[in-house]
Scaffold this motif. Structure first.
Motif, PDB file in Angstrom:
ATOM      1  N   GLU A  59       0.877  -1.160   0.000  1.00 47.85           N
ATOM      2  CA  GLU A  59       0.000   0.000   0.000  1.00 47.85           C
ATOM      3  C   GLU A  59       0.917   1.213   0.000  1.00 47.85           C
ATOM      4  OE1 GLU A  59      -2.621   2.253  -0.443  1.00 47.85           O
ATOM      5  OE2 GLU A  59      -3.522   0.334   0.059  1.00 47.85           O
ATOM      6  N   GLN A  63      -0.432 -11.522  -2.023  1.00 48.31           N
ATOM      7  CA  GLN A  63      -0.838 -11.240  -3.418  1.00 48.31           C
ATOM      8  C   GLN A  63      -2.358 -11.166  -3.525  1.00 48.31           C
ATOM      9  OE1 GLN A  63       0.653 -13.210  -6.908  1.00 48.31           O
ATOM     10  NE2 GLN A  63       2.246 -11.669  -6.918  1.00 48.31           N
ATOM     11  N   PRO A  64      -2.854 -10.060  -4.085  1.00 47.74           N
ATOM     12  CA  PRO A  64      -4.306  -9.946  -4.246  1.00 47.74           C
ATOM     13  C   PRO A  64      -4.792 -10.949  -5.296  1.00 47.74           C
ATOM     14  CG  PRO A  64      -3.184  -7.875  -4.832  1.00 47.74           C
ATOM     15  CD  PRO A  64      -2.141  -8.924  -4.693  1.00 47.74           C
ATOM     16  N   ARG A  98      -7.460  -8.172  -9.202  1.00 44.62           N
ATOM     17  CA  ARG A  98      -7.007  -6.938  -8.574  1.00 44.62           C
ATOM     18  C   ARG A  98      -5.488  -6.842  -8.528  1.00 44.62           C
ATOM     19  NH1 ARG A  98      -7.956  -5.477  -3.618  1.00 44.62           N
ATOM     20  NH2 ARG A  98      -7.776  -7.626  -2.901  1.00 44.62           N
ATOM     21  N   ARG A  99      -4.814  -7.863  -9.058  1.00 42.81           N
ATOM     22  CA  ARG A  99      -3.362  -7.917  -8.945  1.00 42.81           C
ATOM     23  C   ARG A  99      -2.691  -6.702  -9.594  1.00 42.81           C
ATOM     24  NH1 ARG A  99      -0.439 -11.974 -11.615  1.00 42.81           N
ATOM     25  NH2 ARG A  99      -2.322 -13.218 -11.819  1.00 42.81           N
ATOM     26  N   SER A 137      -4.253  -3.741 -10.437  1.00 43.01           N
ATOM     27  CA  SER A 137      -4.842  -2.434 -10.169  1.00 43.01           C
ATOM     28  C   SER A 137      -4.483  -1.957  -8.761  1.00 43.01           C
ATOM     29  CB  SER A 137      -6.364  -2.495 -10.332  1.00 43.01           C
ATOM     30  OG  SER A 137      -6.892  -3.523  -9.528  1.00 43.01           O
ATOM     31  N   HIS A 138      -3.700  -2.732  -8.061  1.00 42.78           N
ATOM     32  CA  HIS A 138      -3.335  -2.385  -6.692  1.00 42.78           C
ATOM     33  C   HIS A 138      -2.448  -1.127  -6.674  1.00 42.78           C
ATOM     34  CE1 HIS A 138      -1.895  -2.870  -2.619  1.00 42.78           C
ATOM     35  NE2 HIS A 138      -2.872  -3.729  -2.432  1.00 42.78           N
ATOM     36  N   THR A 152       1.364  -1.627  -7.130  1.00 33.83           N
ATOM     37  CA  THR A 152       1.746  -1.954  -8.497  1.00 33.83           C
ATOM     38  C   THR A 152       1.758  -0.682  -9.339  1.00 33.83           C
ATOM     39  OG1 THR A 152       0.449  -3.937  -8.095  1.00 33.83           O
ATOM     40  CG2 THR A 152       1.251  -3.626 -10.318  1.00 33.83           C
TER      41      THR A 152
END
Lengths: 201, 201
Positions: free
Chosen positions: A3, A121-122, A126-127, A129-130, A133
């Motif tokens: 985040e 790991q989402p 959503r991997r 669009s985090h 990333t």
């Protein structure tokens, strides 16, 4: 994964609370290094940091909150390093050198935190669009625009970052037993090919 | 994602059982196209294929088994196409042309089955060790060895395949609204950079 948005409450923490938080995160990181992610319980962190269990719960809510805070902390450190740290990762070095240094920094950071990063790991949709990333992508795109301005730098950045996916690093180093030196060379070679330059000697 | 190993029981299916299976898979694919993955229930497939519900359960076990069989079916088709189909995807064309065609085939296949592929993505620590991923990697590595024999073709293949990750295609087309034509151009450009050749005109 990480985040990396602004952390508005951080500047408001009283100095001792901030020190407390840092001490808890260091204790958690130490526990992971020694016993893996499974070794991180609220009790173990409290005991390792020599504070009451209630302090850990008050600060992080639960174990997932603590693990997220840990990744967040290290993500912010990486971001601070590439945005304002010393060259070649930070500003001051030519963009090609910064890009090389970026991948190597991400590789070794992931290798150190592999278990934690995999656990965090989402899900598939959503991997990418985090926010974490996105911060990395913005940086790599910016560097590529300076090196190969005519390319589709956004999509090249996606590809470069995909080659640094923690799940891929896990697969290559733990399941296929490749040494980190090989991954490091492959990154430098990939950067050279993508930018149509020569790898460093 | 896909199960591309040998399917030893397939040749033993009686002809009517095989036809039945194909009809069920076609019905399921049609339901997904019309109503998304959520529209696929054992009842809906039975009714669309005009067979009893018991037949669907007997053939696929449960809904997950049915979805896996569907991906498996299309994965086998892709594999048959690049291993033995007509050029440029299959043998007969120069390796560079086959590599270009391979990525475009994977891109459009993923775009068609995005929901299904995302729903079926294995967890992070098994994403790259899955048999389907391995079959694709073997093929891309083999082509790269013919084009750039001095490179670390195994790791270049990982990078090329990572740029075709269904989760990434989902992100780019659904969340960032990029047209498929842009992804197609980016693939051709990436292949050219990685192989140090010129993109096709």
């Amino acid at each position: 994964m990480l985040e990396l948005g602004p952390a508005p409450e951080e500047p408001c923490l009283r100095a001792d609370a901030a020190r407390n938080r840092a001490r808890l995160l260091e204790a958690a990181a130490r526990l992971i290094a020694e016993h893996g992610v499974a070794g991180v319980t609220m009790e173990a962190v409290a005991s390792a940091a020599k504070v009451g269990k209630g302090t850990v719960f008050r600060r992080f809510g639960d174990r997932t909150g603590l693990l997220m805070a840990l990744l967040d902390h290290s993500g912010r450190q990486l971001q601070a390093d590439f945005l304002g740290g010393p060259p070649p990762l930070g500003p001051g070095a030519p963009p090609l050198e910064r890009l090389r240094a970026f991948g190597i920094a991400v590789l070794y950071r992931s290798a150190e935190q592999l278990e934690l990063q995999l656990a965090a790991q989402p899900e598939a949709c959503r991997r990418f669009s985090h926010p974490a990333t996105q911060a990395l992508r913005t940086h790599v795109t910016m560097l590529l625009r300076q090196i190969v301005p005519d390319a589709d730098c956004e999509l090249l950045a996606q590809t470069l970052l995909a080659s640094l996916d923690p799940a891929l690093i896990h697969h290559l180093t733990r399941q296929r037993h490749m040494p980190m030196a090989r991954l490091e060379s492959a990154w430098l070679d990939l950067v050279a090919r993508v930018t149509r330059t020569r790898p460093p000697v």
